[in-house]
Motif scaffolding. Structure first.
Motif, PDB file in Angstrom:
ATOM      1  N   GLU A  42      -2.237 -31.285  21.446  1.00 55.13           N
ATOM      2  CA  GLU A  42      -1.259 -31.938  20.760  1.00 55.13           C
ATOM      3  C   GLU A  42      -1.754 -33.223  20.250  1.00 55.13           C
ATOM      4  N   THR A  43      -1.100 -33.569  19.011  1.00 52.78           N
ATOM      5  CA  THR A  43      -1.648 -34.693  18.251  1.00 52.78           C
ATOM      6  C   THR A  43      -0.386 -35.578  17.680  1.00 52.78           C
TER       7      THR A  43
ATOM      8  N   ASN B 286       0.045 -28.815  17.900  1.00 53.71           N
ATOM      9  CA  ASN B 286       0.717 -28.961  17.042  1.00 53.71           C
ATOM     10  C   ASN B 286       0.975 -30.754  16.903  1.00 53.71           C
ATOM     11  N   THR B 287       1.286 -30.973  15.822  1.00 57.55           N
ATOM     12  CA  THR B 287       1.583 -32.523  15.659  1.00 57.55           C
ATOM     13  C   THR B 287       2.924 -32.793  15.964  1.00 57.55           C
TER      14      THR B 287
ATOM     15  N   GLY C 278       4.518 -34.794   8.168  1.00 56.52           N
ATOM     16  CA  GLY C 278       4.784 -33.395   8.756  1.00 56.52           C
ATOM     17  C   GLY C 278       4.050 -32.271   7.634  1.00 56.52           C
ATOM     18  N   LEU C 279       4.203 -32.389   6.519  1.00 60.47           N
ATOM     19  CA  LEU C 279       3.552 -31.627   5.454  1.00 60.47           C
ATOM     20  C   LEU C 279       2.107 -31.884   5.292  1.00 60.47           C
ATOM     21  N   GLU C 280       1.579 -33.078   5.501  1.00 54.80           N
ATOM     22  CA  GLU C 280       0.452 -33.310   5.221  1.00 54.80           C
ATOM     23  C   GLU C 280      -0.534 -32.812   6.624  1.00 54.80           C
ATOM     24  N   ASP C 281       0.277 -33.093   7.770  1.00 57.97           N
ATOM     25  CA  ASP C 281      -0.592 -32.489   8.923  1.00 57.97           C
ATOM     26  C   ASP C 281      -0.747 -31.024   8.924  1.00 57.97           C
ATOM     27  N   HIS C 282       0.218 -30.307   8.616  1.00 57.19           N
ATOM     28  CA  HIS C 282       0.310 -28.904   8.594  1.00 57.19           C
ATOM     29  C   HIS C 282      -0.637 -28.474   7.765  1.00 57.19           C
TER      30      HIS C 282
ATOM     31  N   MET D 273      -1.665 -24.091  13.565  1.00 56.06           N
ATOM     32  CA  MET D 273      -0.937 -25.484  13.131  1.00 56.06           C
ATOM     33  C   MET D 273       0.515 -25.136  13.391  1.00 56.06           C
ATOM     34  N   GLY D 274       1.215 -25.993  14.410  1.00 58.41           N
ATOM     35  CA  GLY D 274       2.412 -25.920  14.502  1.00 58.41           C
ATOM     36  C   GLY D 274       2.776 -27.499  14.510  1.00 58.41           C
ATOM     37  N   VAL D 275       4.378 -27.540  14.310  1.00 57.55           N
ATOM     38  CA  VAL D 275       4.820 -29.012  14.261  1.00 57.55           C
ATOM     39  C   VAL D 275       5.995 -29.236  15.161  1.00 57.55           C
TER      40      VAL D 275
END
Length: 470
Positions: free
Chosen positions: A291-292, A333-334, A354-358, A368-370
């Motif tokens: 997790e991040t 996941n972030t 969220g869109l950047e991280d994904h 990748m999950g969120v």
């Protein structure tokens, strides 16, 4: 690197790559707190314009965090795949954006993007994300495909998995079992049943691990479980013979951030080897779960880069994915809005992050999950989370986190509910992981089409499952 850009007759100077990346970042409160954000939208536009002209090769020769003092930088550069990079090595950041959008429109996009993933550094990916619109981030992320396996297969096209998060404020086994059953009846848990323990007792962690494994075996459910204890606790449980599936750890984008979590790369390798030694996977051997979250480095005072300058939180977040990539995780996941408004102030900032991280994770080859979430003191609400969930579903997110009633009563934040997963699967035609879906169909809980029908768990019901754990 020193560069400048003139906008409306005013020349903006950027003294380093670190400075340029920070000032090109879309507005977020964490960068303002760190003192590295652009002072105006005009300066931000100037920085993005200048960043677009930076060659991708530059990120291989100019460190954002010093090579000599940071093992994350050494990992990123020492494992860089020059052959994979060759296809895009001639491009600038702006040219790379154009190339990504053109590639995403191709029928073989997932093959091409997978081929270059190992040649990209987190800083390259963070840089290009800063000059992309939300629709760009969605289009390219959707074209990426990162598939991982343990007992279920995560990341296949047309499917979206869920983490079933049955946290309890006192780690009560019956309360957790009730939440698990609730989630299973609504088709959640195919990514993982993941429990955040309320305390740090190894015995409590062992009890939770054993309880979930008991449920899994009793009903022959194809899923994996994880109690999100520190990696050292999990290694100890493995040595003691506990039925551990996944090895968890929170990670960050610098050596100092990871030190604040009590880990380093060597310890993560030890954890992965311990997980692999059990051989518990049935369809694959991806045993790590990370997790991040944007802002973790700043909150730990571990956000300074080359020249002592603050590195923007989104670039540091992308570097955490560079760490994760090394350990071939099943899941990452972030926890995008969890740290609070000091780092992502409102719904708009949370959605963008969220869109950047994904996008960054998928482009780097990370599954990748969120966690679509926010804290109660943020300027956000469930409408914002509905928006982000829908955008991520369109972007092909591997999995999302779900909790009973969307309210985590142990961690005290707002996430997604089990019903939210039903919503997005029904609206976008997304299905569960195939192994889990087959089990749901066999139990009469899903139709052959994959649509969740919500029937009882076999003939058992709540009383048998929960009562058996007294």
């Amino acid at each position: 690197m020193i560069t400048s850009q003139t906008v409306n007759g005013h020349t903006y100077r950027f003294d380093s790559l670190v400075d340029l990346l920070a000032r090109a970042t879309p507005l977020r409160s964490g960068d303002e707190l760190a003192g590295c954000a652009a002072g105006s939208e005009e300066e931000r536009a100037a920085a993005q314009w200048a960043l677009a002209d930076v060659e991708l090769r530059t990120f291989l020769t100019e460190d954002v965090v010093p090579y000599d003092t940071d093992e994350v930088t050494r990992l990123i550069l020492d494992t860089h795949d020059t052959e994979a990079f060759a296809e895009v090595s001639h491009l600038t950041v702006g040219g790379f954006r154009d190339w990504l959008l053109e590639t995403a429109a191709r029928p073989d996009a997932h093959i091409v993007l997978s081929r270059i993933a190992a040649g990209l550094t987190p800083e390259m990916v963070a840089a290009v994300s800063k000059i992309m619109r939300n629709q760009d981030l969605i289009a390219v992320a959707r074209a990426c495909r990162v598939v991982t396996r343990f007992r279920t297969t995560i990341g296949l096209p047309g499917r979206m998995a869920t983490r079933l998060q049955p946290n309890h404020p006192t780690d009560d086994l019956q309360g957790i079992a009730a939440s698990i059953l609730d989630g299973l009846l609504l088709g959640c848990g195919d990514a993982v049943i993941g429990i955040n323990p309320a305390g740090d007792s190894p015995q409590v962690t062992a009890d939770l691990v054993s309880m979930v494994d008991q449920v899994r075996r009793a009903y022959e459910i194809p899923l994996q479980s994880c109690v999100l204890a520190h990696v050292t606790t999990t290694i100890g449980l493995i040595e003691a013979g506990a039925p551990v599936d996944l090895v968890f750890q929170s990670i960050g984008g610098s050596e100092a951030t990871n030190a604040s979590f009590g880990v380093n790369l060597a310890l993560l390798r030890e954890g992965r080897e311990a997980g692999l030694s059990l051989g518990r996977g049935t369809v694959g051997d991806n045993v790590m779960y990370f997790e991040t979250g944007q802002g973790s480095s700043l909150s730990a005072g571990a956000h300074l880069g080359t020249g002592g300058r603050p590195v923007d939180q989104q670039t540091l977040e992308a570097r955490a994915y560079g760490v994760a990539r090394e350990f071939k995780p099943l899941l990452l996941n972030t926890v995008v809005g969890f740290i609070g408004p000091e780092y992502l102030y409102d719904g708009k900032q949370i959605i963008r992050a969220g869109l950047e991280d994904h996008f960054c994770g998928k482009l780097l080859g990370v599954p990748m999950g969120v966690d679509v979430c926010y804290t109660n003191h943020a300027e956000a609400d469930f409408d914002d989370m509905d928006t982000l969930l829908t955008l991520l579903g369109a972007a092909g997110v591997n999995f999302v986190i779900t909790v009973p009633g969307a309210d985590d009563v142990m961690l005290g934040y707002q996430s997604l509910s089990y019903h939210d997963a039903l919503y997005i699967r029904n609206v976008l035609g997304l299905r569960c992981a195939p192994e889990f879906e087959a089990w749901l169909v066999a139990q009469g809980m899903a139709e052959e089409s994959g649509r969740i029908s919500g029937a009882e768990l076999g003939k058992s019901g709540l009383r048998e499952l929960v009562g058996g754990l007294r």
